[in-house]
Motif scaffolding. Structure first.
Motif, PDB file in Angstrom:
ATOM      1  N   PRO A  99      35.932  33.558  22.893  1.00 12.00           N
ATOM      2  CA  PRO A  99      36.056  32.136  22.531  1.00 12.00           C
ATOM      3  C   PRO A  99      37.316  31.521  23.124  1.00 12.00           C
ATOM      4  O   PRO A  99      38.401  32.115  23.061  1.00 12.00           O
ATOM      5  N   THR A 100      37.165  30.344  23.703  1.00 11.24           N
ATOM      6  CA  THR A 100      38.307  29.678  24.346  1.00 11.24           C
ATOM      7  C   THR A 100      38.643  28.366  23.647  1.00 11.24           C
ATOM      8  O   THR A 100      38.993  27.367  24.294  1.00 11.24           O
ATOM      9  N   THR A 101      38.541  28.374  22.324  1.00 11.44           N
ATOM     10  CA  THR A 101      38.840  27.155  21.567  1.00 11.44           C
ATOM     11  C   THR A 101      39.716  27.400  20.347  1.00 11.44           C
ATOM     12  O   THR A 101      40.173  26.445  19.739  1.00 11.44           O
ATOM     13  N   GLY A 102      39.982  28.643  19.983  1.00 11.52           N
ATOM     14  CA  GLY A 102      40.701  28.919  18.744  1.00 11.52           C
ATOM     15  C   GLY A 102      42.149  29.318  18.941  1.00 11.52           C
ATOM     16  O   GLY A 102      42.670  29.357  20.066  1.00 11.52           O
ATOM     17  N   PRO A 103      42.821  29.654  17.841  1.00 17.14           N
ATOM     18  CA  PRO A 103      44.232  30.055  17.898  1.00 17.14           C
ATOM     19  C   PRO A 103      44.478  31.292  18.768  1.00 17.14           C
ATOM     20  O   PRO A 103      45.520  31.391  19.421  1.00 17.14           O
ATOM     21  N   LEU A 104      43.528  32.246  18.761  1.00 16.92           N
ATOM     22  CA  LEU A 104      43.690  33.443  19.587  1.00 16.92           C
ATOM     23  C   LEU A 104      43.765  33.071  21.064  1.00 16.92           C
ATOM     24  O   LEU A 104      44.594  33.602  21.819  1.00 16.92           O
ATOM     25  N   TRP A 105      42.913  32.141  21.480  1.00 14.90           N
ATOM     26  CA  TRP A 105      42.912  31.683  22.866  1.00 14.90           C
ATOM     27  C   TRP A 105      44.212  30.947  23.200  1.00 14.90           C
ATOM     28  O   TRP A 105      44.794  31.151  24.263  1.00 14.90           O
ATOM     29  N   VAL A 106      44.662  30.114  22.284  1.00 14.03           N
ATOM     30  CA  VAL A 106      45.915  29.380  22.511  1.00 14.03           C
ATOM     31  C   VAL A 106      47.073  30.361  22.684  1.00 14.03           C
ATOM     32  O   VAL A 106      47.902  30.224  23.597  1.00 14.03           O
ATOM     33  N   GLY A 107      47.133  31.374  21.820  1.00 11.08           N
ATOM     34  CA  GLY A 107      48.187  32.374  21.931  1.00 11.08           C
ATOM     35  C   GLY A 107      48.118  33.163  23.222  1.00 11.08           C
ATOM     36  O   GLY A 107      49.145  33.426  23.862  1.00 11.08           O
ATOM     37  N   LEU A 108      46.896  33.546  23.624  1.00  9.61           N
ATOM     38  CA  LEU A 108      46.732  34.287  24.882  1.00  9.61           C
ATOM     39  C   LEU A 108      47.144  33.420  26.071  1.00  9.61           C
ATOM     40  O   LEU A 108      47.828  33.903  26.991  1.00  9.61           O
ATOM     41  N   LEU A 109      46.774  32.155  26.041  1.00 10.98           N
ATOM     42  CA  LEU A 109      47.103  31.251  27.140  1.00 10.98           C
ATOM     43  C   LEU A 109      48.610  31.057  27.268  1.00 10.98           C
ATOM     44  O   LEU A 109      49.172  31.125  28.372  1.00 10.98           O
ATOM     45  N   VAL A 110      49.279  30.839  26.150  1.00 11.23           N
ATOM     46  CA  VAL A 110      50.745  30.701  26.168  1.00 11.23           C
ATOM     47  C   VAL A 110      51.393  31.989  26.675  1.00 11.23           C
ATOM     48  O   VAL A 110      52.331  31.959  27.483  1.00 11.23           O
ATOM     49  N   GLY A 111      50.871  33.134  26.231  1.00 21.44           N
ATOM     50  CA  GLY A 111      51.418  34.411  26.672  1.00 21.44           C
ATOM     51  C   GLY A 111      51.263  34.635  28.165  1.00 21.44           C
ATOM     52  O   GLY A 111      52.208  35.084  28.837  1.00 21.44           O
ATOM     53  N   ILE A 112      50.085  34.319  28.703  1.00 22.85           N
ATOM     54  CA  ILE A 112      49.853  34.480  30.143  1.00 22.85           C
ATOM     55  C   ILE A 112      50.776  33.574  30.944  1.00 22.85           C
ATOM     56  O   ILE A 112      51.341  33.972  31.980  1.00 22.85           O
TER      57      ILE A 112
END
Length: 351
Positions: free
Chosen positions: A308-321
């Protein structure tokens, strides 16, 4: 004088296009163009207005507004972190001056009518977007306070962004993030219903790599050649930071500067011009190729195995990358410049 005042007051519309140039060299620090705290607020909002709107536009374009909100959330995490660090360092002031009995934050290079808070906020906003207007002198910031505007530019001004920067650079990191997520879940990565394959990842890496190639490459050349070493006003790590900021700003299409660098020489004019050309077109062209390739692909509905590319997990992964791929690339140069400058300041040495 009245005509000049009228021209500068009307000129602030340039902020909507994240331009940043000024009728006066001081641009947004000049009382004609930016006389009060209210006009300062309007200018900051103008810089971010289109960049904010494009995240919503992206969500509508792909048929899922949550995609746009997720990108905006990741942008805001990086933005708030940058503002926090910059204000913290500027409000803390200079320990060397504190030892001499001078208390308070660092007001050097700032307008009294704006103060530390509005100056720190404006510096992060203008470098998070591709604006370059300033209401304070970034060269007079504390070492770590000035590092955040520098770091914003080095990331590609993807935090909100503006003309020639912003969401399309952010989507490059999104492609890398879904690629990493695909490796973790063992599936072909997907983003907004389109499969991300080797071609898209290669083009994304190519676009992202042009920033460190120009910034670090040209900075290294300038730091060892006599023609480059005559530019910095300051010695030591701060002089290196002035060179690094110049090529970061030119490559990132920003325009702000650590103004201690004398860049009006054939050497710097030539290298900075090449950096501007490479930094603009060699990022846009791969991104256009990615967009064309994705548009031609068949839409793949989301399944139970999709990341999923819409939730908090995605936001955290994106910031980390973004911080790992984009940030660690520049860590050695930041260590030689602002970080070394900060450690020297703590030890009582200024440059």
């Amino acid at each position: 004088m009245d005509l000049r005042r009228l021209a500068t007051s009307q000129e602030a519309i340039k902020m909507l296009g994240t331009n940043g140039g000024g009728f006066f060299n001081a641009n947004s620090a000049h009382p004609f163009e930016n006389p009060t705290a209210l006009t300062n607020l309007v200018q900051m909002l103008s810089i971010f207005m289109i960049g904010f709107g494009l995240t919503w536009c992206f969500g509508k374009a792909v048929g899922n507004s949550r995609q746009g909100w997720a990108i905006l959330a990741a942008m805001l995490v990086l933005f708030v972190a940058g503002v926090t660090v910059t204000y913290w360092q500027e409000a803390a002031g200079n320990p060397v001056l504190h030892a001499l009995g001078t208390t308070g934050g660092n007001m050097e290079g700032k307008e009294v009518r704006f103060g530390i808070a509005a100056s720190a906020l404006f510096s992060v906003i203008t470098t998070a977007a591709s604006c370059g207007a300033v209401n304070a002198m970034h060269d007079s910031f504390t070492a770590l306070g000035g590092m955040i505007p520098l770091f914003n530019i080095q990331l590609g001004e993807i935090v909100i962004g503006g003309v020639g920067a912003g969401i399309y650079g952010f989507l490059l990191f999104a492609i890398l993030a879904v690629f990493v997520a695909g490796l973790m879940v063992g599936r072909t990565p997907e983003y907004v219903g389109k499969k991300i394959e080797a071609r898209e990842v290669k083009l994304a890496v190519l676009a992202i790599a042009i920033l460190p190639l120009c910034i670090l490459g040209f900075t290294a050349v300038s730091a060892v050649l006599p023609a480059g070493l005559v530019g910095p006003l300051n010695a030591g790590p701060h002089g290196f930071s002035e060179i690094l900021y110049a090529f970061s700003s030119a490559t990132g299409n920003n325009g702000s500067a650590f103004a201690g660098l004398t860049a009006g020489t054939p050497f710097y004019n030539s290298l900075l011009g090449i950096a501007m050309w490479l930094g603009r077109f060699f990022v846009i062209v791969p991104m256009l190729a990615i967009a064309g390739g994705l548009a031609a692909k068949t839409y793949t509905p989301q399944s139970a195995g999709s990341f999923p590319t819409t939730g908090p997990l995605w936001v955290g992964l994106l910031v980390g990358i973004i911080l790992i791929v984009g940030g660690l690339t520049f860590l050695p140069s930041l260590a030689l410049g602002p970080i070394a400058d900060h450690l020297a300041m703590i030890d009582g040495q200024l440059f």
